[in-house]
Motif scaffolding. Structure first.
Motif, PDB file in Angstrom:
ATOM      1  N   VAL A  14      68.135  99.139   7.835  1.00 51.19           N
ATOM      2  CA  VAL A  14      67.495  98.578   6.584  1.00 51.19           C
ATOM      3  C   VAL A  14      66.535  99.651   5.986  1.00 51.19           C
ATOM      4  CG1 VAL A  14      66.616  96.913   5.362  1.00 51.19           C
ATOM      5  CG2 VAL A  14      68.526  96.325   6.905  1.00 51.19           C
ATOM      6  N   ASN A  18      70.415  98.407  -0.737  1.00 51.23           N
ATOM      7  CA  ASN A  18      70.799  98.831   0.836  1.00 51.23           C
ATOM      8  C   ASN A  18      72.399  98.545   0.530  1.00 51.23           C
ATOM      9  OD1 ASN A  18      68.952  99.458   3.110  1.00 51.23           O
ATOM     10  ND2 ASN A  18      67.883  97.860   1.691  1.00 51.23           N
ATOM     11  N   LYS A  44      66.228  90.677   7.829  1.00 50.37           N
ATOM     12  CA  LYS A  44      66.607  91.904   7.950  1.00 50.37           C
ATOM     13  C   LYS A  44      67.715  92.162   8.832  1.00 50.37           C
ATOM     14  CE  LYS A  44      61.971  94.244   7.140  1.00 50.37           C
ATOM     15  NZ  LYS A  44      60.826  94.664   7.868  1.00 50.37           N
TER      16      LYS A  44
END
Length: 325
Positions: A91, A100, A144
């Motif tokens: 990420v 992303n 994440k």
């Protein structure tokens, strides 16, 4: 062998004088979770890198098929069929979660419209819609990791390599990740999982291979591996002293606790071993008031199979191809 998502024979890899993989065989059926266990530095990540085309093996690459494709002859086809989530998040914290995802869509050559559709669906699936417009640097560790896996799924891979995906996560986030992994497999995806958490392998994996000193020390289901380690037993508790005495005579090798009227008989916990024990009790005409089977856990297996000089006599659980390891 035709239903194998991953098949490898004789994988070898060295770095200088250090042998990392020393003739590793792997057979992973499609639509299952396969877990590779080993100490830090055992070669788990090296195996993932070889199978995902990131590095080449010194030997054995010609005997590897991923998703039906020959790793040596068709690496591009292999890459198109797999997704990889490494130990360290891919990420980019400087851009948003949505950005992303769109970046991954561009890398997979999706049209702008298709990329936005896929990104939106995956962000919703991984409960990241509300955070999609925020910089990824503001995400928690669990968020994440979810975004990392969502990015891996943009190309719709049917085989996913997860290299220690829950390292550093708190227990709640780890359990959330387990649910995500189970969901992937229910959709027909094959998951190759490396982990340092034995509970994780026990909870998730259909089959587990233990890597030690560059070789597969043992492979099987969690229950099969647990039966390799001595220490399993059946605990029998009685309320009738006479029945207790009769059972103690019938089970000559059992440990006695006369105060609590309990016996502890060695057993690997298998159906056959239990049948033998129960037949002896039936022959003696006694019945236990309580019977509990205790088998070693994966911690016991791991410590017995890994480390310098580790051996478990008779560790020959057959793998999916019918070989003994």
């Amino acid at each position: 062998m035709s239903n194998l998502a991953i098949a490898a024979h004789g994988l070898r890899k060295s770095y200088g004088d250090k042998v990392v993989l020393d003739g590793v065989d792997l057979a992973v059926p499609a639509g299952t979770i396969f877990s590779l266990l080993g100490q830090n530095g055992a070669g788990k990540t090296t195996a993932v890198k070889i199978l995902s085309t990131l590095i080449s093996a010194d030997a054995g690459t010609g005997a590897v098929r991923i998703g039906g494709h020959d790793l040596a002859a068709a690496p591009q086809e292999v890459r198109a069929s797999i997704g990889v989530t490494g130990q360290f998040s891919a990420v980019d914290g400087l851009i948003t979660g949505e950005e992303n995802m769109l970046l991954m869509a561009d890398l997979h050559h999706l049209s702008k419209r298709e990329g936005r559709r896929v990104a939106a669906e995956l962000l919703e699936r991984f409960d990241l819609t509300e955070a999609a417009k925020k910089p990824a640097s503001t995400y928690s560790g669990g968020m994440k990791r979810r975004l990392d896996i969502a990015m891996t799924l943009v190309g719709d891979p049917r085989i996913i390599f997860l290299d220690e995906p829950t390292t550093g996560l708190d227990p709640r986030s780890r359990h959330t990740m387990w649910q995500i992994i189970r969901g992937l497999v229910s959709d027909g995806v094959t998951v190759f999982l490396t982990t340092q958490y034995l509970e994780e392998a026990d909870e998730l994996a259909d089959r587990i291979a233990v890597l030690n000193d560059g070789r597969i020390a043992a492979e099987g289901t969690a229950e099969e591996l647990k039966r390799l380690v001595p220490g399993g037993h059946v605990r029998l508790r009685f309320t009738d002293p006479a029945a207790y005495q009769a059972a103690a005579l019938a089970l000559e090798t059992s440990l006695r606790d006369d105060e609590s009227l309990t016996l502890q008989a060695p057993s690997d916990g298998s159906q056959r071993a239990l049948r033998v024990l129960l037949d002896r009790l039936d022959t003696a005409g006694v019945e236990a008031d309580e019977l509990t089977v205790h088998t070693p856990d994966l911690d016991d297996v791991f410590f017995a199979l890994t480390g310098p000089g580790a051996t478990v006599p008779g560790a020959t659980v057959p793998d999916q191809a019918g070989r003994s390891v």
